[in-house]
Scaffold this active site. Structure first.
Site, mmCIF file in Angstrom:
data_model
loop_
_atom_site.group_PDB
_atom_site.id
_atom_site.type_symbol
_atom_site.label_atom_id
_atom_site.label_comp_id
_atom_site.label_asym_id
_atom_site.label_seq_id
_atom_site.Cartn_x
_atom_site.Cartn_y
_atom_site.Cartn_z
ATOM 1 C CB SER A 66 40.302 43.209 42.634
ATOM 2 O OG SER A 66 41.091 42.395 43.467
ATOM 3 C CE LYS A 69 39.498 43.085 46.575
ATOM 4 N NZ LYS A 69 40.934 43.181 46.332
ATOM 5 C CB SER A 121 42.997 46.060 45.193
ATOM 6 O OG SER A 121 42.105 45.118 44.631
#
Length: 394
Positions: A66, A69, A121
């Protein structure tokens, strides 16, 4: 047009680091051995100078979960309008945990989805964002890779906007620790939307509803490092089975911004490894980073020749705009001017006449243009007087 004759000899001006330009100094010649990290791949970067302070296999491409992101976020902020309505698709609603739980057809604002993605997330929020900005996940991934290349990344290939493990005919979703800090540096220091990125990623909690007001959501920031050290600036956690625990972080210490990336930093049940490694790298930056102020010595004059036979050769001054700070270990700083030996008039003010190369020992660390300081016409004042006298005599 400049016509230049380049001399083989270069003007070399050398200063010893430590003679007046040291702000801090290393205690040892090499301190990287002092840092023992759990991460398989790691890097520590000085944000302002871009210099690498610590490196552990940072150029290896690997899954990064993640932490992906951060690029999704900055791209959406730059390309979208935070007040825009975004619609959840059936595909987005099928994203695996961790997820917000959007339903097909629901509408939210782009801003709400950015907070949901960066604080909690949520994988479905990332897909909603990608489909809104790019039209499809595939096209948004193409935008992400183009942006990464623009930033200067060399080992990045993204397939998903949320960092879930993925592979296609072109490769495996992932990046390198070195590329990841480049992206974070862009997000917090370079992007025209850096303030908005910092606002989102530093927010402790955020509450929103869908556009009907029937569903309410509360998000808590899972970047625990923000509460661990007062110098913490921003960051993003990540985990997948292939990537392991990952972290991209930034801290501001004594007016300097440090950015670090940790990939493959343990697997369950070692969630805290990334925090231990982060503390170790911030401590390393505080204890061992030196700052060297680069200031260009006076640049040489250049001989000017004229077309007119009545005009004697002259000269023009040059200048070099070098005034920056670098991080470096102890050594010798050399300033090497490589400029034209002769320029043929006309010469325009600001025209590039050569370069100044800056070396730390044998390593080239900076190159700056040397430019002409004044406007010089090919016809001189003496030529104009001769013309006037010639006309008067006719």
């Amino acid at each position: 047009m400049l016509v230049a004759a380049w001399t083989a000899a270069s003007l070399v001006i050398q200063f010893l680091v430590g003679n007046n330009i040291f702000i801090k100094a290393y205690a040892e010649e090499d301190n990287t051995a002092d840092v023992q990290l759990f991460a398989r791949n790691a890097i520590l970067l000085d944000g302002e100078t871009g210099d690498i302070l610590y490196d552990k296999c940072s150029d290896e491409h690997r899954p990064n979960a993640s932490t992906t992101k951060i690029l999704t976020c900055i791209l959406a902020i730059e390309c979208g309008n935070l007040a825009d309505d975004v619609t959840a698709s059936s595909y987005a609603s099928k994203m695996p945990e961790v997820r917000l739980g959007v339903r097909d057809g629901e509408k939210y604002t782009l801003e709400d989805m950015l907070y949901a993605m960066m604080l909690e997330s949520y994988n479905d929020a990332a897909v909603v964002i990608a489909e809104h900005i790019g039209g499809s996940v595939q096209h948004f991934a193409e935008m992400m890779n183009a942006k990464a290349e623009e930033i200067g990344c060399h080992s990045t290939y993204f397939i998903t906007p949320n960092g879930l493990d993925a592979q296609d005919e072109n490769g495996v979703h992932g990046t390198s620790a070195e590329d990841l800090v480049r992206i974070m540096r862009y997000c917090i220091l370079i992007s025209p939307q850096k303030d908005e990125f910092l606002k989102i990623t530093r927010t402790k909690s955020y509450t929103f509803t869908d556009n009907t007001g029937n569903r309410t959501f509360a998000c808590i920031n899972h970047n625990a490092f923000l509460d661990m050290m007062p110098c913490a600036l921003s960051g993003k956690t990540g985990f997948t089975c292939d990537a392991g625990y990952c972290y991209i972080g930034a801290a501001e210490v004594e007016g300097h911004t440090y950015i670090w990336a940790l990939l493959g930093c343990g697997w369950p049940n070692n969630k805290t490894y990334k925090w231990k490694d982060s503390r170790a790298l911030v401590a390393f930056a505080q204890e061992h980073t030196i700052y060297t102020e680069l200031k260009a010595p006076a640049s040489p004059d250049i001989r000017i020749t004229y077309s007119s036979g009545s005009s004697a050769d002259g000269s023009t001054a040059t200048k070099c705009r070098l005034n920056r700070t670098v991080t470096a270990s102890e050594g010798s700083i050399q300033y090497v001017y490589k400029v034209a030996d002769t320029l043929k008039a006309p010469v325009h003010k600001g025209a590039v006449a050569g370069s100044l190369e800056v070396y730390l020992d044998d390593e080239l660390i900076d190159v700056e243009n040397v430019i002409v300081s004044e406007e010089i016409a090919d016809v001189t004042f003496k030529d104009e007087i001769i013309k006037v006298l010639y006309r008067a005599a006719m």
